[in-house]
Design a protein around this motif. Structure first.
Motif, PDB file in Angstrom:
ATOM      1  N   CYS A 105       0.858  -1.179   0.000  1.00  0.00           N
ATOM      2  CA  CYS A 105       0.000   0.000   0.000  1.00  0.00           C
ATOM      3  C   CYS A 105       0.895   1.230   0.000  1.00  0.00           C
ATOM      4  CB  CYS A 105      -0.907  -0.008   1.231  1.00  0.00           C
ATOM      5  SG  CYS A 105      -2.096   1.344   1.304  1.00  0.00           S
ATOM      6  N   GLY A 106       0.719   2.117  -0.968  1.00  0.00           N
ATOM      7  CA  GLY A 106       1.582   3.285  -1.068  1.00  0.00           C
ATOM      8  C   GLY A 106       0.855   4.522  -1.527  1.00  0.00           C
ATOM      9  N   ILE A 107       1.352   5.677  -1.067  1.00  0.00           N
ATOM     10  CA  ILE A 107       0.865   6.978  -1.493  1.00  0.00           C
ATOM     11  C   ILE A 107       2.063   7.822  -1.884  1.00  0.00           C
ATOM     12  CG2 ILE A 107      -0.233   9.139  -0.751  1.00  0.00           C
ATOM     13  CD1 ILE A 107      -2.267   6.991  -1.122  1.00  0.00           C
ATOM     14  N   GLY A 108       2.037   8.362  -3.095  1.00  0.00           N
ATOM     15  CA  GLY A 108       3.120   9.214  -3.546  1.00  0.00           C
ATOM     16  C   GLY A 108       4.176   8.445  -4.314  1.00  0.00           C
ATOM     17  N   ASN A 109       5.276   9.138  -4.565  1.00  0.00           N
ATOM     18  CA  ASN A 109       6.279   8.641  -5.501  1.00  0.00           C
ATOM     19  C   ASN A 109       7.335   7.778  -4.814  1.00  0.00           C
ATOM     20  OD1 ASN A 109       7.388   8.333  -8.007  1.00  0.00           O
ATOM     21  ND2 ASN A 109       8.418  10.312  -8.045  1.00  0.00           N
ATOM     22  N   VAL A 110       6.902   6.677  -4.211  1.00  0.00           N
ATOM     23  CA  VAL A 110       7.803   5.634  -3.723  1.00  0.00           C
ATOM     24  C   VAL A 110       7.647   4.437  -4.646  1.00  0.00           C
ATOM     25  CG1 VAL A 110       8.290   4.008  -1.858  1.00  0.00           C
ATOM     26  CG2 VAL A 110       7.789   6.386  -1.319  1.00  0.00           C
ATOM     27  N   SER A 111       8.759   3.911  -5.127  1.00  0.00           N
ATOM     28  CA  SER A 111       8.727   2.792  -6.070  1.00  0.00           C
ATOM     29  C   SER A 111       8.912   1.476  -5.337  1.00  0.00           C
ATOM     30  CB  SER A 111       9.836   2.946  -7.113  1.00  0.00           C
ATOM     31  OG  SER A 111       9.664   4.143  -7.854  1.00  0.00           O
TER      32      SER A 111
END
Length: 355
Positions: free
Chosen positions: A259-265
């Motif tokens: 689960c991620g929000i924003g520019n994390v790859s």
């Protein structure tokens, strides 16, 4: 990082990068000796640490392009050690076994050779690609009177990461953390949670946001990826906010939840390539849409890689032969060398060997 299961990841502190230049070897040697004395290593062990770090730094000085050395304290329970990582884009080492053989040393170094560095260290790993560059990592722990390390081999450590501040800054606005979840009777095969935060911007205020994220991640009781991310969101209110992703690796189920929000790859990496993991747009701590958790199968004999946008996504582990057979720290260092940019804070964490 906060307290974690040391069979998964070591605690790291006192992170300092030394850039290639005329003073690299002297600066790194002095800092390494100071750290080793401060954490209580014996005078003999302090000398060994200083010798190994000098040899490694001198190799970078003489043979590398755009080389650097990372120095930090690592902790396992109540024991502390010194760790270094060298990263360079030099010509590489065409024959690593020969370079590690007794009597082999680079011109202009102290002459002890990389083989001696590997023997002085309690854990040592080196990966080199001719024409691209070399990454070397070593750990030095206290030793008993008969020369045995007081810390067991860290070969079972399954997670490691690296952060590097933007050029001109001394603090990094990125941070990562790892914890385990053995609830539900999974003591021998616990779930592993990893969080990476890229604080908005760079410098002390970005670092404040990322450290708040680490604290919230370690304190939350909800160990689902969405639950942990929601806890981080609440903690980052009043800060700059950031991009954050949380992964939950469940070896027993053979899956990862992400689960991620924003520019994390995020990528699952295996012998057959890599699969990207999805994040949604937004800023954790400010504007965050409804969270979605994605499930993917774990690749056989593979790894999970997460990094901030201080690394481009144009890296190809297939161009780095044998990388998946190396430690998580060396893998992280190679990806930073391969794809890191100087115009932003950078962070990368690798989890492998847990499934």
């Amino acid at each position: 990082m906060g307290a974690v299961n040391t069979a998964v990841a070591l605690n790291c502190e006192d992170i300092a990068w030394f850039r290639d230049g005329a003073s690299l070897a002297a600066a790194a040697r002095g800092a390494a000796a100071t750290l080793a004395r401060r954490i209580g290593l014996s005078s003999h062990r302090v000398g060994e640490v200083a010798l190994a770090v000098t040899e490694a730094a001198t190799n970078v000085q003489r043979h590398a392009d755009d080389g650097a050395l990372l120095l930090r304290v690592v902790r396992a329970g109540d024991q502390a050690g010194v760790e270094f990582l060298t990263v360079d884009s030099g010509p590489g080492i065409p024959d690593v076994p020969a370079a590690l053989a007794d009597g082999s040393s680079s011109a202009g170094t102290l002459g002890i050779g990389l083989g001696a560095v590997s023997r002085l260290a309690d854990q040592f790993d080196l990966h080199s690609v001719p024409g691209r560059g070399t990454v070397m990592a070593a750990q030095f722990w206290p030793r008993t009177a008969d020369g045995r390390s007081v810390v067991a081999s860290r070969d079972l450590s399954t997670a490691a990461g690296v952060t590097r501040p933007i050029s001109g800054e001394t603090v990094c606005g990125d941070a990562w953390a790892v914890r385990t979840d053995d609830r539900g009777g999974a003591e021998n095969d616990p779930a592993i949670l990893v969080m990476l935060c890229d604080g908005l911007g760079h410098g002390p205020l970005a670092a404040r946001a990322s450290q708040a994220a680490v604290k919230a991640f370690h304190e939350t009781r909800d160990l689902s990826p969405a639950g942990a991310l929601d806890a981080v969101h609440l903690a980052l209110r009043g800060t700059r906010g950031g991009a954050v992703a949380v992964a939950r690796i469940e070896p027993a189920a053979g899956r990862v939840l992400y689960c991620g929000i924003g520019n994390v790859s995020g990528f699952l990496v295996g012998d057959d390539g890599r699969r990207g993991l999805l994040s949604a747009p937004g800023i954790v701590g400010a504007h965050m849409r409804r969270l979605r958790t994605f499930e993917e199968p774990l690749p056989a004999h593979g790894a999970l890689v997460m990094h901030s946008d201080g690394l481009t996504e144009r890296w190809d582990h297939g161009a780095l032969p044998g990388l998946l057979h190396h430690t998580p720290l060396v893998m992280a260092g190679q990806l930073l060398r391969e794809a890191g940019v100087r115009r932003d804070d950078a962070s990368v964490v690798v989890i492998k060997g847990a499934w």
